[in-house]
Design an enzyme around this catalytic site. Structure first.
Site, mmCIF file in Angstrom:
data_model
loop_
_atom_site.group_PDB
_atom_site.id
_atom_site.type_symbol
_atom_site.label_atom_id
_atom_site.label_comp_id
_atom_site.label_asym_id
_atom_site.label_seq_id
_atom_site.Cartn_x
_atom_site.Cartn_y
_atom_site.Cartn_z
ATOM 1 N N LYS A 208 0.795 -2.031 -0.130
ATOM 2 C CA LYS A 208 -0.081 0.113 0.159
ATOM 3 C C LYS A 208 1.154 1.296 -0.161
ATOM 4 C CE LYS A 208 -3.291 2.105 2.739
ATOM 5 N NZ LYS A 208 -4.674 1.504 4.169
ATOM 6 N N GLU A 214 10.224 -4.552 4.400
ATOM 7 C CA GLU A 214 10.283 -6.462 3.663
ATOM 8 C C GLU A 214 10.254 -5.960 2.521
ATOM 9 O OE1 GLU A 214 9.257 -5.063 6.819
ATOM 10 O OE2 GLU A 214 9.093 -6.504 8.344
ATOM 11 N N GLY A 268 -4.488 -2.341 5.716
ATOM 12 C CA GLY A 268 -4.008 -2.985 4.604
ATOM 13 C C GLY A 268 -4.664 -4.198 5.403
ATOM 14 N N ARG A 269 -4.750 -4.718 6.249
ATOM 15 C CA ARG A 269 -5.344 -6.481 6.870
ATOM 16 C C ARG A 269 -7.005 -6.054 6.711
ATOM 17 N NH1 ARG A 269 -4.057 -2.291 10.477
ATOM 18 N NH2 ARG A 269 -5.740 -1.743 12.059
ATOM 19 N N GLU A 354 -4.065 -6.571 14.896
ATOM 20 C CA GLU A 354 -3.947 -5.546 14.885
ATOM 21 C C GLU A 354 -5.184 -4.031 14.878
ATOM 22 O OE1 GLU A 354 0.098 -5.461 12.416
ATOM 23 O OE2 GLU A 354 -2.391 -4.693 10.795
ATOM 24 N N HIS A 385 -4.373 -33.641 18.441
ATOM 25 C CA HIS A 385 -3.584 -34.689 18.994
ATOM 26 C C HIS A 385 -2.833 -33.904 19.770
ATOM 27 C CE1 HIS A 385 -5.183 -38.169 17.400
ATOM 28 N NE2 HIS A 385 -6.384 -37.053 16.299
ATOM 29 N N LYS A 512 9.652 -1.025 14.236
ATOM 30 C CA LYS A 512 9.926 -0.338 12.369
ATOM 31 C C LYS A 512 11.414 0.864 12.857
ATOM 32 C CE LYS A 512 5.937 -1.141 10.065
ATOM 33 N NZ LYS A 512 4.928 -0.608 9.177
HETATM 34 O O1 F6P Z 1 2.776 -3.818 10.093
HETATM 35 C C1 F6P Z 1 2.192 -2.780 10.031
HETATM 36 C C2 F6P Z 1 1.640 -2.125 7.936
HETATM 37 O O2 F6P Z 1 1.152 -1.337 8.388
HETATM 38 C C3 F6P Z 1 0.002 -3.604 7.975
HETATM 39 O O3 F6P Z 1 -0.782 -2.706 8.424
HETATM 40 C C4 F6P Z 1 0.113 -3.464 6.514
HETATM 41 O O4 F6P Z 1 -0.956 -4.623 6.510
HETATM 42 C C5 F6P Z 1 1.925 -3.788 6.474
HETATM 43 O O5 F6P Z 1 2.206 -3.102 7.147
HETATM 44 C C6 F6P Z 1 2.056 -3.877 5.218
HETATM 45 O O6 F6P Z 1 2.054 -2.228 4.772
HETATM 46 P P1 F6P Z 1 2.289 -2.467 3.191
HETATM 47 O O7 F6P Z 1 1.196 -3.308 1.795
HETATM 48 O O8 F6P Z 1 2.399 -0.735 3.436
HETATM 49 O O9 F6P Z 1 3.774 -2.342 2.676
#
Ligand code: F6P
Length: 522
Positions: A208, A214, A268-269, A354, A385, A512
């Site tokens: 987003k 990452e 995002g979620r 979250e 189990h 972060k």
């Molecule tokens: O870790 C927090 C967060 O902002 C989430 O809410 C989001 O889904 C994720 O990082 C990834 O964010 P982006 O889509 O901006 O890479």
């Protein structure tokens, strides 16, 4: 109209619930079950989704008091505010409109005075035409071969939702193989690359913000790997992006026509319903992707219009609050009896924790009551189990959602009967347990009378452990859409009642920042 900022614990309904809790806290599920209409009175059927909430420590009065609480804090108005696009994500100054993404109605929804429906429709058309080109083999890689593999590069909401849905709808998948790279752990991306041929792989970079460490690291590593065998002129055939950050995408080298939109009014979620779900559409075809959205819309309509007493997300949210805030339960389990749903608990952990893991209320005051529950789980019967011993006989109260399907997809009826018998068996064991008398009789009749004195206490199940059954006719894209939307609305309802903002996530930032500082100093 904005959300009310009411401390739930200061309401008249809360006071009544507190008194009511004193009255009924020792009444057992077994006692409630003496009423022959218990199951009928404590269940809701909505289309192909049946929810049985009869195995809870609740009476009709509990539901009525909880519903009054929902009314007193303005849940109905809050639902309308969300659906109509008001800025209910106040701390980020945004509307919350994942429901608009799956709406088939012509009703305009305004954001900053502009109807957003046309952009949503345009994005869907773009997803459809792109999906068809790739799945039909018309879209060719840089050496003229059709695409065989899709790699979704993203994390959090840009990974968990699509990954969970692709796994859940594996039965409906086409010839493409879909992979997900999320972790900044270089071994993750290395393992994925190992399986790929650059000539036939399409990379979908989903972020987003397009600033996430990452995702950018993984995208760079993959681009460098790709450029070992191809040139920068081949990038348009192999890299597409989903984001709101057009400038950063351009800098990465992705052409404009390969960009799928994302909007700041989608969290995002909650974004798998947007182009973030592109890998879903590629994996199961656009028609199935659209059916997923349509299923979610059906649940949206149910949630928006149904009375609270018959409203599945509202009832499940209220029951969860009952345990969280009155019985002090700390966690809840999500237990799907379907191997396809193995990634649902991890997906729900982000969606729920979250969203509702907040300790400051909508007035900005520190909260002195419990909010977001800890969610965890795994698939039945495997988990029987593993961790179910603690749920049955441990010292903690863990309300659980059992999710099952009446029909299996491959039709191995013998397996399916066993699977569902286990689901019902677990729920009954949790609710009704096994008394000392029953254990006594059992040991006696199996010829182990001499063991009674030593074994009896260990074999008793006290029962009275609550659970819900969510039973769906069959796992289809549409029914899965309903299930996911159900949990989204449960999250919303709880956030409203706890008087918190469910749609920001400032709590993930500090770690972060510190990681970035540490990196700079290295
Ligand atoms: O870790 C927090 C967060 O902002 C989430 O809410 C989001 O889904 C994720 O990082 C990834 O964010 P982006 O889509 O901006 O890479």
């Amino acid at each position: 109209m904005s959300l009310h900022n009411i401390n739930p614990t200061k309401t008249l309904s809360w006071e009544k619930l507190t008194n009511h809790f004193q009255d009924i806290q020792h009444t057992t599920i077994k006692e409630y079950y003496k009423d022959p209409n218990r199951k009928q009175d404590f269940s809701i059927q909505f289309q192909d989704v049946f929810v049985d909430f009869s195995k809870n420590r609740i009476s009709k009065e509990t539901i009525s008091l909880l519903v009054n609480l929902a009314k007193e804090v303005g849940l109905k108005e809050a639902i309308e505010s969300q659906f109509s696009g008001e800025v209910i994500n106040v701390t980020e100054n945004r509307a919350v409109l994942h429901t608009a993404l799956r709406s088939n109605s012509d009703e305009p929804i305004l954001v900053d005075g502009k109807n957003i429906k046309p952009q949503i429709q345009a994005a869907l058309r773009k997803i459809k035409s792109f999906t068809n080109k790739v799945t039909s083999g018309k879209w060719k890689g840089y050496t003229g071969k059709p695409i065989t593999d899709i790699v979704n590069i993203g994390i959090g909401g840009s990974d968990l939702g699509p990954d969970m849905i692709v796994e859940s709808l594996k039965f409906y998948k086409n010839q493409l193989n879909t992979h997900f790279v999320s972790n900044v752990d270089g071994d993750h991306v290395s393992e994925i690359i190992k399986k790929l041929n650059p000539e036939t792989t399409l990379f979908v970079i989903v972020s987003k913000t397009f600033t996430t460490q990452e995702t950018l690291s993984n995208a760079e590593t993959i681009k460098n790997w790709f450029l070992k065998s191809a040139t920068i002129f081949d990038i348009p055939k192999h890299f597409v992006a989903v984001s709101t950050n057009l400038e950063a995408i351009d800098n990465f080298g992705i052409s404009k026509e390969n960009v799928f939109p994302m909007w700041d009014w989608v969290g995002g979620r909650f974004s798998l319903w947007s182009a973030v779900g592109l890998s879903i559409s590629l994996s199961v075809g656009f028609e199935n992707y659209k059916a997923l959205l349509d299923g979610a819309e059906a649940m949206d309509i149910h949630f928006r219009n149904e009375d609270f007493e018959n409203n599945i997300p509202v009832i499940l949210a209220l029951i969860s609050i009952w345990y969280n805030n009155f019985y002090n339960a700390e966690t809840e389990a999500v237990l799907p009896y379907s191997q396809y749903l193995s990634k649902l608990p991890a997906y729900l952990q982000q969606a729920i924790m979250e969203s509702n893991g907040k300790g400051v209320d909508r007035n900005g005051d520190k909260i002195d009551y419990q909010t977001g529950t800890i969610v965890w789980g795994s698939t039945g019967t495997n988990m029987q189990h593993a961790f179910m011993q603690l749920v049955h006989q441990g010292t903690k109260l863990i309300p659980a959602d059992f999710i099952g399907f009446k029909e299996s997809l491959y039709g191995l009826t013998d397996h399916h009967k066993k699977l569902m018998a286990n689901l019902y068996g677990q729920m009954d064991a949790l609710a009704f347990g096994k008394t000392a008398e029953e254990v006594h009789l059992e040991l006696k009749s199996s010829g182990k009378e001499d063991k009674i004195a030593t074994l009896l206490p260990f074999k008793v199940f006290e029962g009275n452990r609550p659970s819900n059954a969510i039973l769906i006719d069959k796992l289809t894209p549409e029914s899965l859409g309903k299930l996911v939307a159900l949990y989204e609305h449960k999250i919303f309802t709880q956030g409203i009642l706890w008087n918190i903002y469910s749609y920001d996530q400032f709590g993930v930032e500090l770690g972060k920042e510190l990681a970035n500082k540490l990196l700079k100093n290295q």
